[in-house]
Design a protein around this motif. Structure first.
Motif, PDB file in Angstrom:
ATOM      1  N   THR A 177       0.864  -1.176   0.000  1.00  0.00           N
ATOM      2  CA  THR A 177       0.000   0.000   0.000  1.00  0.00           C
ATOM      3  C   THR A 177       0.903   1.228   0.000  1.00  0.00           C
ATOM      4  OG1 THR A 177      -1.695  -1.168   1.242  1.00  0.00           O
ATOM      5  CG2 THR A 177      -1.827   1.239   1.208  1.00  0.00           C
ATOM      6  N   ALA A 184       0.968   5.527   2.247  1.00  0.00           N
ATOM      7  CA  ALA A 184       0.371   5.268   3.559  1.00  0.00           C
ATOM      8  C   ALA A 184       0.847   6.333   4.544  1.00  0.00           C
ATOM      9  CB  ALA A 184       0.774   3.879   4.048  1.00  0.00           C
ATOM     10  N   ASN A 206       5.442   3.803   7.552  1.00  0.00           N
ATOM     11  CA  ASN A 206       6.132   2.657   6.974  1.00  0.00           C
ATOM     12  C   ASN A 206       6.001   1.491   7.951  1.00  0.00           C
ATOM     13  OD1 ASN A 206       7.106   3.913   4.645  1.00  0.00           O
ATOM     14  ND2 ASN A 206       8.861   4.734   5.721  1.00  0.00           N
ATOM     15  N   ARG A 238       1.579  -7.655   4.599  1.00  0.00           N
ATOM     16  CA  ARG A 238       1.194  -6.379   4.002  1.00  0.00           C
ATOM     17  C   ARG A 238       2.289  -5.381   4.318  1.00  0.00           C
ATOM     18  NH1 ARG A 238      -4.643  -5.514   2.596  1.00  0.00           N
ATOM     19  NH2 ARG A 238      -3.580  -3.677   1.894  1.00  0.00           N
ATOM     20  N   TYR A 282       3.249  -1.271   4.135  1.00  0.00           N
ATOM     21  CA  TYR A 282       2.754   0.093   3.992  1.00  0.00           C
ATOM     22  C   TYR A 282       3.961   1.010   3.886  1.00  0.00           C
ATOM     23  CZ  TYR A 282      -1.562  -1.949   5.770  1.00  0.00           C
ATOM     24  OH  TYR A 282      -2.677  -2.723   5.936  1.00  0.00           O
ATOM     25  N   THR A 292       5.305   5.129   2.760  1.00  0.00           N
ATOM     26  CA  THR A 292       4.829   6.504   2.648  1.00  0.00           C
ATOM     27  C   THR A 292       5.120   7.133   1.294  1.00  0.00           C
ATOM     28  OG1 THR A 292       6.889   7.327   3.616  1.00  0.00           O
ATOM     29  CG2 THR A 292       5.038   6.931   5.120  1.00  0.00           C
ATOM     30  N   ARG A 331       0.451  -4.182  -7.084  1.00  0.00           N
ATOM     31  CA  ARG A 331       0.436  -4.074  -5.625  1.00  0.00           C
ATOM     32  C   ARG A 331       0.893  -5.367  -4.959  1.00  0.00           C
ATOM     33  NH1 ARG A 331      -4.891  -1.842  -3.226  1.00  0.00           N
ATOM     34  NH2 ARG A 331      -3.567  -1.994  -1.399  1.00  0.00           N
TER      35      ARG A 331
END
Length: 82
Positions: free
Chosen positions: A19, A22, A25, A35, A37, A39, A75
């Protein structure tokens, strides 16, 4: 930070969903898998580099040991530990 040192075996392929953009991090272990995440924005491979750096830190290995196998622009990504 999630400790993934138990996955740091050469030849291991690690699948995760990324993602970008976000608020922080992080790597999270969810029901459906890992998952990540980050920035940074998904431009010119910046998000891929950020994910590799974050994953390397969680694994406790150098980021040069990680190779992006699948998902350059997707993704869902798969990294291999060399």
């Amino acid at each position: 930070m999630t400790d993934l040192a138990h996955l740091a075996v050469p030849g291991t392929e690690i699948a995760l969903r990324v993602t970008p953009k976000a608020s922080r991090n992080a790597i999270v272990v969810a029901e459906e898998g890992l998952r990540a995440y980050v920035t940074v924005v998904p431009e010119d491979g910046k998000a891929n580099a950020a994910v590799a750096k974050l994953l390397a830190k969680a694994l406790g290995v150098a980021k040069s040991r990680l190779t992006l196998v699948r998902g350059q622009t997707a993704r869902d990504k798969v990294f291999r530990l060399d």
